[in-house]
Design a protein around this motif. Sequence first.
Motif, short mmCIF file in Angstrom:
data_model
loop_
_atom_site.label_atom_id
_atom_site.label_comp_id
_atom_site.label_asym_id
_atom_site.label_seq_id
_atom_site.Cartn_x
_atom_site.Cartn_y
_atom_site.Cartn_z
N HIS A 199 -28.62 19.10 -43.61
CA HIS A 199 -27.79 17.64 -43.84
C HIS A 199 -27.21 17.76 -45.02
CE1 HIS A 199 -27.07 13.59 -44.71
NE2 HIS A 199 -28.18 13.41 -45.61
N SER A 200 -27.90 18.09 -46.15
CA SER A 200 -27.24 18.11 -47.36
C SER A 200 -26.21 19.17 -47.77
CB SER A 200 -28.38 18.31 -48.51
OG SER A 200 -29.07 19.38 -48.44
N ALA A 201 -25.99 20.03 -46.96
CA ALA A 201 -25.17 20.95 -46.99
C ALA A 201 -24.15 20.70 -46.21
CB ALA A 201 -25.51 22.44 -46.45
N MET A 202 -23.95 19.63 -45.41
CA MET A 202 -22.82 19.08 -44.61
C MET A 202 -21.84 18.56 -45.27
SD MET A 202 -23.18 17.27 -40.89
CE MET A 202 -21.72 16.81 -39.85
N LEU A 203 -21.11 19.48 -46.18
CA LEU A 203 -20.16 19.06 -47.04
C LEU A 203 -18.65 19.53 -46.70
CD1 LEU A 203 -21.69 19.87 -50.16
CD2 LEU A 203 -21.69 17.81 -49.47
N SER A 204 -17.56 18.74 -47.01
CA SER A 204 -16.43 18.91 -46.91
C SER A 204 -15.63 18.24 -47.88
CB SER A 204 -15.95 18.68 -45.38
OG SER A 204 -14.42 19.09 -45.27
N LYS A 205 -14.22 18.46 -47.77
CA LYS A 205 -13.25 18.08 -48.94
C LYS A 205 -12.03 17.29 -48.28
CE LYS A 205 -10.53 21.94 -50.03
NZ LYS A 205 -10.15 23.02 -50.64
N VAL A 206 -11.60 16.35 -48.91
CA VAL A 206 -10.39 15.71 -48.41
C VAL A 206 -9.30 16.15 -49.33
CG1 VAL A 206 -10.97 13.36 -49.22
CG2 VAL A 206 -8.90 13.42 -47.81
N VAL A 207 -8.10 16.71 -48.96
CA VAL A 207 -7.12 17.11 -49.67
C VAL A 207 -5.77 16.21 -49.52
CG1 VAL A 207 -5.38 19.03 -50.48
CG2 VAL A 207 -7.82 19.59 -49.60
N VAL A 208 -5.41 15.48 -50.71
CA VAL A 208 -4.28 14.44 -50.55
C VAL A 208 -3.10 15.16 -51.20
CG1 VAL A 208 -3.50 12.08 -51.00
CG2 VAL A 208 -6.10 12.49 -50.74
N HIS A 209 -2.19 15.08 -50.17
CA HIS A 209 -1.12 15.98 -50.57
C HIS A 209 -0.14 15.03 -51.08
CE1 HIS A 209 -1.88 19.86 -48.69
NE2 HIS A 209 -2.67 19.32 -48.06
N ARG A 210 0.82 15.82 -51.88
CA ARG A 210 2.01 14.88 -52.37
C ARG A 210 2.96 14.72 -51.40
NH1 ARG A 210 2.05 14.79 -57.76
NH2 ARG A 210 0.32 15.93 -58.85
N PRO A 211 4.04 13.92 -51.37
CA PRO A 211 4.88 13.37 -50.38
C PRO A 211 5.47 14.62 -50.13
CG PRO A 211 5.15 11.93 -52.24
CD PRO A 211 4.11 12.97 -52.55
N GLY A 212 5.75 15.05 -48.70
CA GLY A 212 6.29 16.19 -48.01
C GLY A 212 5.52 17.53 -48.08
N GLU A 213 4.49 17.48 -48.91
CA GLU A 213 3.71 19.04 -48.84
C GLU A 213 2.73 18.86 -47.50
OE1 GLU A 213 1.99 19.44 -52.60
OE2 GLU A 213 3.82 19.76 -53.47
N TYR A 214 2.31 17.76 -47.02
CA TYR A 214 1.40 17.94 -45.86
C TYR A 214 1.92 18.51 -44.80
CZ TYR A 214 -1.08 16.18 -41.97
OH TYR A 214 -1.80 16.42 -40.56
N GLU A 215 3.16 18.39 -44.55
CA GLU A 215 3.83 18.78 -43.24
C GLU A 215 4.09 20.35 -43.46
OE1 GLU A 215 4.78 16.25 -45.03
OE2 GLU A 215 4.65 14.64 -43.48
N LYS A 216 4.27 20.88 -44.62
CA LYS A 216 4.51 22.10 -45.05
C LYS A 216 3.06 22.87 -44.75
CE LYS A 216 7.61 21.93 -48.61
NZ LYS A 216 7.84 21.97 -50.14
N TRP A 217 2.07 22.05 -45.26
CA TRP A 217 0.78 22.86 -45.22
C TRP A 217 0.37 22.91 -43.67
CZ3 TRP A 217 -3.24 20.36 -42.67
CH2 TRP A 217 -4.53 21.31 -42.50
#
Length: 325
Positions: A199-217
């Motif tokens: 349970h304690s290793a059930m980690l992840s991350k959220v990456v918040v992209h700058r405008p326009g970069e999410y689509e490219k990613w």
Amino acid sequence: MSATSPMPRVPLAEASFWMPVQASQNAAATDHLFQFIFWLSAFFFALIMGLMILFVLKYRRRDPDQLGEGPSHNTALEVLWSVIPLGLVIAIFGISFVDFMKIVGPNAAPNAYDIGVTGQKWKWTFTYPNGYVDDALHVPVDTPMQLTLSSEDVIHSLYIPAFRIKQDAVPGRFTKMFFRATEPGEYVIFCAEYCGTSHSAMLSKVVVHRPGEYEKWLVEASNFLDKMPPADAGKKLFTQRGCASCHSVDGAAGTGPTLKGVFGSMQPLTTGQKVLADENYIRESILNPQAKVVAGFEPVMPTFQGRLKDREIGAIIEYLKTIKQ
Ligand code: CUA
């Protein structure tokens, strides 16, 4: 892991003494409510404890025979100490309700961008609108987002402290959470519901992209099967889809058997039989894990039917071939 342009971390200085950085539209309101309740409680704690100590000292019995005539009641005081707390509780309810409806109410996120979230012991996976699955949550900044959560096994809870939001992922039903990220950067995701050994290793991350970069990613990340050699893609899938949460590749014990040296070897089964771990056996074990369980292990692996395409299973098999020794 994924090919993204470097993300500036939000400076730690923006986090306060009590709280992590505020990175969503509702974070400030949530913190204000917390501060209000905290300081209100601190004030009354100090007031009541202070008066108790004062009265114990001031009205202590000085003479062994002294028996004072105490008042039996005081209407004004009793009304006062009922009405003031009642007013405060109503105020806390009112503020909470308004804030809460902004986060989860029917108009919380009109036309929100939807990302699917799957909790599984012990890994979060995120399914994007084009079908791509990643083990990190990527979102565009300043965009209303909706997460639709479910679980493959037990109850998990997706918790993003920087956004001040948390929502259970429950097997057999869908739950939703809404937010709008306001600061580009990377923030940690926890599982906030005890769900077993890791349970304690059930980690992840959220990456918040700058405008326009999410689509490219998204376009770039979605193409990895075409761009990488199958064994490399398989290695990526092995971590990304959660295989690595239970199966080591270095011989170490885990919830499931280590996969080091498994491909091409004879595996003893719980039935006492033996099976050759070839392509067909690996494929069957991914799609129907309970069919042939290796001796010494519990039949706990969930099926990946419908979650891994044939091409992805093929890539994983290619990867397993590379860890024969
Ligand atoms: Cu999943 Cu705790």
